[in-house]
Write a protein that holds these residues in place. Structure first.
Motif, PDB file in Angstrom:
ATOM      1  N   SER A 136       0.812  -1.215   0.000  1.00  0.00           N
ATOM      2  CA  SER A 136       0.000   0.000   0.000  1.00  0.00           C
ATOM      3  C   SER A 136       0.845   1.266   0.000  1.00  0.00           C
ATOM      4  CB  SER A 136      -0.938   0.005   1.202  1.00  0.00           C
ATOM      5  OG  SER A 136      -1.829  -1.072   1.129  1.00  0.00           O
ATOM      6  N   TRP A 137       1.950   1.286   0.738  1.00  0.00           N
ATOM      7  CA  TRP A 137       2.813   2.475   0.759  1.00  0.00           C
ATOM      8  C   TRP A 137       3.403   2.738  -0.617  1.00  0.00           C
ATOM      9  CZ3 TRP A 137       3.072   6.447   3.772  1.00  0.00           C
ATOM     10  CH2 TRP A 137       2.700   6.338   5.101  1.00  0.00           C
ATOM     11  N   ALA A 138       3.923   1.692  -1.225  1.00  0.00           N
ATOM     12  CA  ALA A 138       4.480   1.858  -2.575  1.00  0.00           C
ATOM     13  C   ALA A 138       3.384   2.252  -3.556  1.00  0.00           C
ATOM     14  CB  ALA A 138       5.163   0.569  -3.021  1.00  0.00           C
ATOM     15  N   GLY A 139       2.188   1.705  -3.362  1.00  0.00           N
ATOM     16  CA  GLY A 139       1.053   2.068  -4.212  1.00  0.00           C
ATOM     17  C   GLY A 139       0.693   3.538  -4.083  1.00  0.00           C
ATOM     18  N   LEU A 140       0.826   4.077  -2.864  1.00  0.00           N
ATOM     19  CA  LEU A 140       0.550   5.497  -2.664  1.00  0.00           C
ATOM     20  C   LEU A 140       1.554   6.363  -3.415  1.00  0.00           C
ATOM     21  CD1 LEU A 140      -1.168   7.645  -1.282  1.00  0.00           C
ATOM     22  CD2 LEU A 140       0.341   7.459   0.698  1.00  0.00           C
ATOM     23  N   VAL A 141       2.811   5.959  -3.374  1.00  0.00           N
ATOM     24  CA  VAL A 141       3.850   6.700  -4.113  1.00  0.00           C
ATOM     25  C   VAL A 141       3.573   6.634  -5.613  1.00  0.00           C
ATOM     26  CG1 VAL A 141       6.311   6.739  -4.690  1.00  0.00           C
ATOM     27  CG2 VAL A 141       5.592   6.396  -2.321  1.00  0.00           C
ATOM     28  N   VAL A 142       3.221   5.449  -6.112  1.00  0.00           N
ATOM     29  CA  VAL A 142       2.904   5.289  -7.536  1.00  0.00           C
ATOM     30  C   VAL A 142       1.673   6.117  -7.900  1.00  0.00           C
ATOM     31  CG1 VAL A 142       2.128   3.624  -9.277  1.00  0.00           C
ATOM     32  CG2 VAL A 142       3.998   3.025  -7.746  1.00  0.00           C
ATOM     33  N   CYS A 143       0.678   6.138  -7.032  1.00  0.00           N
ATOM     34  CA  CYS A 143      -0.548   6.900  -7.298  1.00  0.00           C
ATOM     35  C   CYS A 143      -0.263   8.395  -7.372  1.00  0.00           C
ATOM     36  CB  CYS A 143      -1.576   6.599  -6.212  1.00  0.00           C
ATOM     37  SG  CYS A 143      -3.235   7.088  -6.645  1.00  0.00           S
ATOM     38  N   LEU A 144       0.575   8.890  -6.478  1.00  0.00           N
ATOM     39  CA  LEU A 144       0.923  10.312  -6.510  1.00  0.00           C
ATOM     40  C   LEU A 144       1.756  10.647  -7.747  1.00  0.00           C
ATOM     41  CD1 LEU A 144       1.654  10.915  -2.731  1.00  0.00           C
ATOM     42  CD2 LEU A 144      -0.377  11.606  -4.038  1.00  0.00           C
ATOM     43  N   ALA A 145       2.642   9.739  -8.127  1.00  0.00           N
ATOM     44  CA  ALA A 145       3.423   9.945  -9.352  1.00  0.00           C
ATOM     45  C   ALA A 145       2.509   9.910 -10.585  1.00  0.00           C
ATOM     46  CB  ALA A 145       4.516   8.892  -9.471  1.00  0.00           C
ATOM     47  N   THR A 146       1.510   9.052 -10.553  1.00  0.00           N
ATOM     48  CA  THR A 146       0.533   8.993 -11.648  1.00  0.00           C
ATOM     49  C   THR A 146      -0.215  10.314 -11.759  1.00  0.00           C
ATOM     50  OG1 THR A 146       0.231   6.616 -11.318  1.00  0.00           O
ATOM     51  CG2 THR A 146      -1.487   7.763 -12.538  1.00  0.00           C
ATOM     52  N   PHE A 147      -0.633  10.859 -10.623  1.00  0.00           N
ATOM     53  CA  PHE A 147      -1.331  12.146 -10.627  1.00  0.00           C
ATOM     54  C   PHE A 147      -0.440  13.238 -11.230  1.00  0.00           C
ATOM     55  CE2 PHE A 147      -2.700  16.198  -8.944  1.00  0.00           C
ATOM     56  CZ  PHE A 147      -4.057  16.156  -9.168  1.00  0.00           C
ATOM     57  N   GLY A 148       0.829  13.259 -10.822  1.00  0.00           N
ATOM     58  CA  GLY A 148       1.754  14.258 -11.359  1.00  0.00           C
ATOM     59  C   GLY A 148       1.967  14.116 -12.854  1.00  0.00           C
ATOM     60  N   SER A 149       2.106  12.877 -13.319  1.00  0.00           N
ATOM     61  CA  SER A 149       2.310  12.675 -14.757  1.00  0.00           C
ATOM     62  C   SER A 149       1.046  12.991 -15.549  1.00  0.00           C
ATOM     63  CB  SER A 149       2.801  11.256 -15.045  1.00  0.00           C
ATOM     64  OG  SER A 149       1.817  10.307 -14.713  1.00  0.00           O
ATOM     65  N   ALA A 173      -9.152  13.624 -11.563  1.00  0.00           N
ATOM     66  CA  ALA A 173     -10.066  13.469 -10.428  1.00  0.00           C
ATOM     67  C   ALA A 173     -10.032  12.035  -9.909  1.00  0.00           C
ATOM     68  CB  ALA A 173     -11.484  13.867 -10.836  1.00  0.00           C
ATOM     69  N   TRP A 174     -10.006  11.087 -10.816  1.00  0.00           N
ATOM     70  CA  TRP A 174      -9.964   9.681 -10.417  1.00  0.00           C
ATOM     71  C   TRP A 174      -8.644   9.351  -9.716  1.00  0.00           C
ATOM     72  CZ3 TRP A 174     -12.785   6.004  -8.938  1.00  0.00           C
ATOM     73  CH2 TRP A 174     -12.349   4.693  -8.923  1.00  0.00           C
ATOM     74  N   ALA A 175      -7.540   9.853 -10.221  1.00  0.00           N
ATOM     75  CA  ALA A 175      -6.242   9.600  -9.591  1.00  0.00           C
ATOM     76  C   ALA A 175      -6.191  10.214  -8.191  1.00  0.00           C
ATOM     77  CB  ALA A 175      -5.110  10.141 -10.459  1.00  0.00           C
ATOM     78  N   ALA A 176      -6.778  11.388  -8.020  1.00  0.00           N
ATOM     79  CA  ALA A 176      -6.821  12.011  -6.689  1.00  0.00           C
ATOM     80  C   ALA A 176      -7.662  11.168  -5.732  1.00  0.00           C
ATOM     81  CB  ALA A 176      -7.380  13.422  -6.788  1.00  0.00           C
ATOM     82  N   PHE A 177      -8.794  10.677  -6.209  1.00  0.00           N
ATOM     83  CA  PHE A 177      -9.634   9.821  -5.376  1.00  0.00           C
ATOM     84  C   PHE A 177      -8.904   8.522  -5.027  1.00  0.00           C
ATOM     85  CE2 PHE A 177     -12.910   6.482  -4.967  1.00  0.00           C
ATOM     86  CZ  PHE A 177     -13.549   6.961  -3.827  1.00  0.00           C
ATOM     87  N   LEU A 178      -8.211   7.941  -6.000  1.00  0.00           N
ATOM     88  CA  LEU A 178      -7.449   6.717  -5.728  1.00  0.00           C
ATOM     89  C   LEU A 178      -6.347   6.955  -4.707  1.00  0.00           C
ATOM     90  CD1 LEU A 178      -6.991   4.842  -9.125  1.00  0.00           C
ATOM     91  CD2 LEU A 178      -8.412   4.225  -7.188  1.00  0.00           C
ATOM     92  N   ALA A 179      -5.749   8.138  -4.714  1.00  0.00           N
ATOM     93  CA  ALA A 179      -4.724   8.456  -3.720  1.00  0.00           C
ATOM     94  C   ALA A 179      -5.329   8.468  -2.315  1.00  0.00           C
ATOM     95  CB  ALA A 179      -4.072   9.797  -4.040  1.00  0.00           C
ATOM     96  N   VAL A 180      -6.537   9.006  -2.198  1.00  0.00           N
ATOM     97  CA  VAL A 180      -7.216   9.012  -0.897  1.00  0.00           C
ATOM     98  C   VAL A 180      -7.559   7.581  -0.480  1.00  0.00           C
ATOM     99  CG1 VAL A 180      -9.299   9.782   0.316  1.00  0.00           C
ATOM    100  CG2 VAL A 180      -8.082  11.353  -1.190  1.00  0.00           C
ATOM    101  N   VAL A 181      -8.067   6.794  -1.410  1.00  0.00           N
ATOM    102  CA  VAL A 181      -8.376   5.385  -1.126  1.00  0.00           C
ATOM    103  C   VAL A 181      -7.103   4.657  -0.722  1.00  0.00           C
ATOM    104  CG1 VAL A 181      -9.070   3.189  -2.192  1.00  0.00           C
ATOM    105  CG2 VAL A 181     -10.446   5.240  -2.554  1.00  0.00           C
ATOM    106  N   ASN A 182      -6.044   4.879  -1.462  1.00  0.00           N
ATOM    107  CA  ASN A 182      -4.768   4.218  -1.174  1.00  0.00           C
ATOM    108  C   ASN A 182      -4.229   4.627   0.200  1.00  0.00           C
ATOM    109  OD1 ASN A 182      -2.197   3.201  -3.435  1.00  0.00           O
ATOM    110  ND2 ASN A 182      -2.222   2.963  -1.234  1.00  0.00           N
ATOM    111  N   LEU A 183      -4.369   5.894   0.542  1.00  0.00           N
ATOM    112  CA  LEU A 183      -3.927   6.362   1.857  1.00  0.00           C
ATOM    113  C   LEU A 183      -4.701   5.660   2.956  1.00  0.00           C
ATOM    114  CD1 LEU A 183      -2.101   8.342   3.375  1.00  0.00           C
ATOM    115  CD2 LEU A 183      -3.964   9.999   3.247  1.00  0.00           C
TER     116      LEU A 183
END
Length: 188
Positions: A136-149, A173-183
Motif C-alpha cells: 500500500s505504501w508503494a502504491g501510494l507513491v505510484v498513485c501520486l506519481a501517476t497524478f503528477g504525470s 479526479a480519479w487519480a486524486a480519489f485513488l490516492a485518498v483510497v490508497n492512503l
C-alpha cells in the motif's frame, strides 16, 4: 431583400452534373481514404491502452489480496467500479493521445509522448503494486506519481489540442480519489 436580387441556380445541361461528379471523384476518394486511416489510427490509439488495462486487471487478481474482504469505509468503490473507471480512464487518455498525434503534437513536442507513456505505465503499475503485491505504501507513491504525470501530460497536451488536455480532467479526479483510497488502505 426583394425577389429580383434572388437568383436560382439552373443547370442548362444535365451533362454538367455528371462532369462535376467525375472531377470530384478522385478528391472524394482521397478524403475517404484519409478518413479510413484516421479511424484505424483512432482504433489503435484507444485499443492499446484499453488492452493493457484489461490485461492488467486480469493479471492483478484484485481479490487475492483481500480487497473484497477488507473492512472498508462506505465510500470505498466496489471492485467492479474501480476496474470500470480504470478502463474509462484508459479510453480517455488513449483518445487524448490520438488527438495530439493527429495534429502532429508528438513530433513537435517529444516530451508529450514520454509523459503519455509515463502516465500509462504508472497507471498500470498502481493496480499491480497495490493488489498483486499488496504494498500500500508503494502504491501510494505510484498513485501520486501517476497524478503528477497526468497533470503534466494534460498541460503539454493542451498546448497542442485544448480538448486533449481537457480529457485528462476526469482522469486527474480519479487519480486524486485513488490516492485518498490508497492512503486509507495504508492505515487499514
Amino acid at each position: 431583400m426583394d425577389a429580383q436580387n434572388l437568383k436560382q441556380r439552373i443547370r442548362d445541361d444535365p451533362g454538367d452534373a455528371a462532369a462535376s461528379k467525375q472531377s470530384n471523384g478522385p478528391r472524394r476518394d482521397k478524403r475517404m481514404a484519409m478518413a479510413k486511416r484516421g479511424l484505424r489510427s483512432l482504433a489503435v490509439a484507444v485499443a492499446i491502452p484499453l488492452s493493457l488495462t484489461l490485461l492488467n486487471i486480469y493479471l492483478s487478481g484484485s481479490n487475492r489480496h483481500g480487497y473484497g474482504t477488507l473492512n472498508k469505509p462506505f465510500w470505498f468503490p466496489p471492485l467492479w467500479l474501480l476496474h470500470a473507471t480504470c478502463v474509462a480512464s484508459s479510453f480517455l487518455t488513449g483518445l487524448s493521445a490520438w488527438l495530439v498525434w493527429a495534429e502532429g503534437g508528438f513530433h513537435k513536442n517529444p516530451k508529450a509522448l514520454s509523459l503519455y507513456l509515463a502516465q500509462l505505465g504508472l497507471g498500470l503499475a498502481w493496480e499491480m503494486v497495490v493488489f498483486r503485491i499488496g504494498a500500500s505504501w508503494a502504491g501510494l507513491v505510484v498513485c501520486l506519481a501517476t497524478f503528477g504525470s497526468l497533470a503534466s501530460c494534460s498541460k503539454v497536451f493542451r498546448k497542442t489540442n485544448p480538448i486533449a488536455g481537457d480529457l485528462f480532467k476526469p482522469c486527474l479526479a480519479w487519480a486524486a480519489f485513488l490516492a485518498v483510497v490508497n492512503l486509507k488502505l495504508v492505515f487499514l
